[in-house]
Motif scaffolding. Structure first.
Motif, short mmCIF file in Angstrom:
data_model
loop_
_atom_site.label_atom_id
_atom_site.label_comp_id
_atom_site.label_asym_id
_atom_site.label_seq_id
_atom_site.Cartn_x
_atom_site.Cartn_y
_atom_site.Cartn_z
N ILE A 105 0.74 -1.27 -0.09
CA ILE A 105 -0.03 0.01 -0.03
C ILE A 105 0.84 1.22 0.16
CG2 ILE A 105 -0.18 0.29 2.32
CD1 ILE A 105 -3.14 0.70 1.94
N LEU A 106 2.09 1.13 0.62
CA LEU A 106 2.89 2.41 0.71
C LEU A 106 3.33 2.71 -0.90
CD1 LEU A 106 5.00 1.76 3.72
CD2 LEU A 106 3.07 3.07 3.72
N GLU A 107 3.59 1.78 -1.68
CA GLU A 107 4.15 1.85 -3.06
C GLU A 107 3.22 2.30 -4.20
OE1 GLU A 107 6.07 -1.69 -4.05
OE2 GLU A 107 7.64 -1.53 -2.46
N ILE A 108 2.04 1.81 -3.98
CA ILE A 108 1.03 2.17 -4.96
C ILE A 108 0.34 3.41 -4.96
CG2 ILE A 108 0.34 -0.24 -5.26
CD1 ILE A 108 -2.32 0.35 -4.06
N LEU A 109 0.19 4.00 -3.97
CA LEU A 109 -0.16 5.33 -3.63
C LEU A 109 0.65 6.40 -4.38
CD1 LEU A 109 -1.80 5.56 -0.23
CD2 LEU A 109 -2.93 5.28 -2.30
N GLY A 110 -0.20 7.26 -5.06
CA GLY A 110 0.77 8.45 -5.79
C GLY A 110 1.02 7.97 -7.27
N GLN A 111 0.58 6.66 -7.59
CA GLN A 111 0.90 6.24 -9.15
C GLN A 111 -0.20 6.99 -9.92
OE1 GLN A 111 1.02 2.19 -9.56
NE2 GLN A 111 2.50 1.66 -8.13
N PRO A 112 0.25 7.49 -10.96
CA PRO A 112 -0.71 8.41 -11.89
C PRO A 112 -1.98 7.35 -12.36
CG PRO A 112 0.92 7.78 -13.12
CD PRO A 112 1.48 7.62 -11.72
N HIS A 113 -3.15 7.97 -12.44
CA HIS A 113 -4.13 7.22 -13.01
C HIS A 113 -4.27 7.13 -14.58
CE1 HIS A 113 -8.22 5.32 -13.62
NE2 HIS A 113 -8.52 6.54 -14.37
N THR A 114 -4.71 6.00 -15.28
CA THR A 114 -4.36 6.33 -16.77
C THR A 114 -5.73 5.33 -17.19
OG1 THR A 114 -3.42 4.06 -16.91
CG2 THR A 114 -2.08 6.06 -17.11
N ILE A 115 -6.24 5.87 -18.40
CA ILE A 115 -7.41 5.41 -18.97
C ILE A 115 -6.69 4.49 -20.07
CG2 ILE A 115 -9.11 7.06 -18.27
CD1 ILE A 115 -8.73 8.15 -21.35
N ASP A 116 -7.63 3.59 -20.78
CA ASP A 116 -7.55 2.72 -21.46
C ASP A 116 -7.65 3.49 -22.93
OD1 ASP A 116 -7.56 0.69 -23.80
OD2 ASP A 116 -8.53 -0.70 -22.52
N LYS A 117 -6.37 3.82 -23.60
CA LYS A 117 -6.27 4.62 -24.77
C LYS A 117 -6.92 3.85 -25.98
CE LYS A 117 -2.28 7.44 -23.28
NZ LYS A 117 -3.02 8.65 -23.09
N ASN A 118 -6.90 2.69 -25.91
CA ASN A 118 -7.74 1.93 -27.04
C ASN A 118 -8.96 2.18 -27.17
OD1 ASN A 118 -5.06 1.04 -28.20
ND2 ASN A 118 -5.22 -0.83 -26.83
N MET A 119 -9.53 2.08 -25.77
CA MET A 119 -11.09 2.41 -25.54
C MET A 119 -11.35 3.91 -26.27
SD MET A 119 -12.26 0.46 -22.29
CE MET A 119 -13.77 1.46 -22.46
N TYR A 120 -10.52 4.74 -25.78
CA TYR A 120 -10.66 6.19 -26.06
C TYR A 120 -10.52 6.48 -27.50
CZ TYR A 120 -10.14 11.22 -26.08
OH TYR A 120 -10.45 12.67 -26.28
N ARG A 121 -9.62 5.70 -28.28
CA ARG A 121 -9.42 6.02 -29.60
C ARG A 121 -10.74 5.23 -30.60
NH1 ARG A 121 -4.70 4.65 -29.81
NH2 ARG A 121 -4.66 2.48 -29.98
N LEU A 122 -11.03 4.07 -30.03
CA LEU A 122 -12.22 3.51 -30.38
C LEU A 122 -13.49 4.32 -30.45
CD1 LEU A 122 -13.58 0.96 -31.65
CD2 LEU A 122 -13.94 0.07 -29.31
N SER A 123 -13.71 4.95 -29.09
CA SER A 123 -14.81 5.80 -28.77
C SER A 123 -14.88 6.84 -30.02
CB SER A 123 -14.93 6.53 -27.57
OG SER A 123 -13.88 7.57 -27.55
N LYS A 124 -13.95 7.49 -30.50
CA LYS A 124 -13.87 8.46 -31.55
C LYS A 124 -14.00 7.84 -32.90
CE LYS A 124 -10.96 11.87 -29.56
NZ LYS A 124 -9.66 13.04 -29.85
N GLU A 125 -13.54 6.53 -33.16
CA GLU A 125 -13.66 5.69 -34.45
C GLU A 125 -15.16 5.64 -34.87
OE1 GLU A 125 -9.49 3.83 -34.67
OE2 GLU A 125 -11.19 2.66 -34.26
N LEU A 126 -15.99 5.09 -33.61
CA LEU A 126 -17.56 4.71 -33.90
C LEU A 126 -18.54 5.77 -33.76
CD1 LEU A 126 -17.20 1.61 -31.33
CD2 LEU A 126 -16.61 1.74 -33.83
N SER A 127 -17.83 7.18 -33.40
CA SER A 127 -18.52 8.14 -33.31
C SER A 127 -18.80 9.25 -34.39
CB SER A 127 -18.83 8.97 -31.88
OG SER A 127 -17.22 9.50 -32.01
N ILE A 128 -18.02 8.69 -35.75
CA ILE A 128 -18.03 9.45 -36.81
C ILE A 128 -19.52 9.90 -37.17
CG2 ILE A 128 -16.03 8.74 -37.41
CD1 ILE A 128 -17.24 6.90 -39.32
#
Length: 320
Positions: A297-320
């Motif tokens: 628990i001492l090591e994981i706190l402070g790690q930056p949160h990320t999103i799934d970039k593939n999902m984000y890219r897919l959302s743009k591709e499907l919303s044309i």
């Protein structure tokens, strides 16, 4: 080890009760006494502690919120407040503590761990922003609540040929926005983890209009800006159509947890007890690739949160 404690802290999340139930019954099954701390760290400081039996957690797996209640505690952020909490734990003979909550709750567990008191963190937050786990308890339920709202808003958006801006929760994380936007077919998804240009949003709206589209849905994560602020920026960028804003707010935190959240909470809560029985403390449990994991628990706190970039890219591709 004979006695353990459990508390829920920070914002409530659907599935917290299922986790409490799992911790209590798993502990009792293995001969432990389990004590519930009411009102989070604030209740810990003031000794709001009671012994829980198997029947104490009956008929709660389907309930949203938390039977242990939750509260913010500025006092516990201080060394003096933390020492008061430890004194209460010792007074009740509690040898280890399971903390169910989000980032702020983990920070409290970290402080106790640094002072030599065994803690296990269980990720309970709708924001899905805790490092070391693919999913947090409550995220799936909140996601489905948002998706249900999107579907309903789309009906009226279509009927009135409007653009709707829907503001969703998530603190500084964009998971609720991304997942609900992809599942709900949103035209644009605005999240803190990815930069965006307003002109791109406007162009996407204009492209939809050209191909005969009469309504649009834009999902905005609260960590970027409010829905009303976004509407103003959209207006400044030249969008003149009928635009409305819906702020879903705390409805996203409530409701009966989904099957996924109930199972996830049960697995994570039980694993927390197993770690304590193995003599391990200072750990944070999680799930990755559908396998239970635990991290320092001492090591994981402070790690930056990320999103799934593939999902984000897919959302743009499907919303044309």
């Amino acid at each position: 080890m004979k006695r353990i404690g459990v508390l829920t802290s920070g914002g409530d999340a659907p599935g917290m009760n299922a986790a409490v139930r799992a911790i209590v019954r798993k502990g009792i099954y293995h001969g432990l006494e389990v004590y519930g701390i009411n009102q989070g760290y604030n209740g810990l400081i003031h000794g709001n502690i009671q012994k829980l039996e198997a029947g104490s957690v009956g008929d709660i797996i389907q309930r949203g919120g938390t039977i242990l209640q939750s509260a913010r505690s500025e006092e516990f952020k201080t060394p003096e407040g933390q020492q008061k909490g430890i004194e209460q734990l010792k007074k009740h003979g509690i040898e280890a503590l399971v903390v169910i909550g989000g980032d702020g709750s983990y920070q409290g567990a970290k402080k106790l761990t640094e002072q030599g008191f065994n803690c296990i963190g269980v990720p309970g937050t709708i924001d899905n922003d805790i490092p070391g786990t693919d999913f947090t308890i409550g995220f799936d339920t909140a996601l489905n609540t948002v998706l249900d709202a999107i579907d309903k808003i789309r009906d009226t958006a279509s009927s009135h040929e409007r653009t709707f801006i829907i503001e969703v929760m998530g603190r500084n994380a964009g998971d609720i926005a991304l997942w609900s936007g992809l599942a709900g077919g949103a035209e644009s998804i605005i999240v803190p983890e990815e930069n965006f240009e307003m002109k791109d949003v406007v162009e996407r709206l204009q492209q939809g209009t050209k191909r005969g589209k009469r309504h649009s849905i834009i999902i905005v994560a609260e960590g970027v800006m409010s829905g009303n602020q976004f509407a103003e920026e959209l207006k400044k960028a030249g969008v003149t159509g009928d635009t409305r804003v819906s702020v879903l707010g705390h409805i996203q935190r409530g409701g009966s947890p989904t099957a996924f959240d109930r199972v996830l909470a049960s697995r994570l809560g039980a694993r927390a007890v197993e770690l304590l029985l193995e003599g391990k403390g200072g750990r944070a449990v999680g799930i990755q690739n559908n396998q239970l994991v635990d991290h320092d628990i001492l090591e994981i706190l402070g790690q930056p949160h990320t999103i799934d970039k593939n999902m984000y890219r897919l959302s743009k591709e499907l919303s044309i």
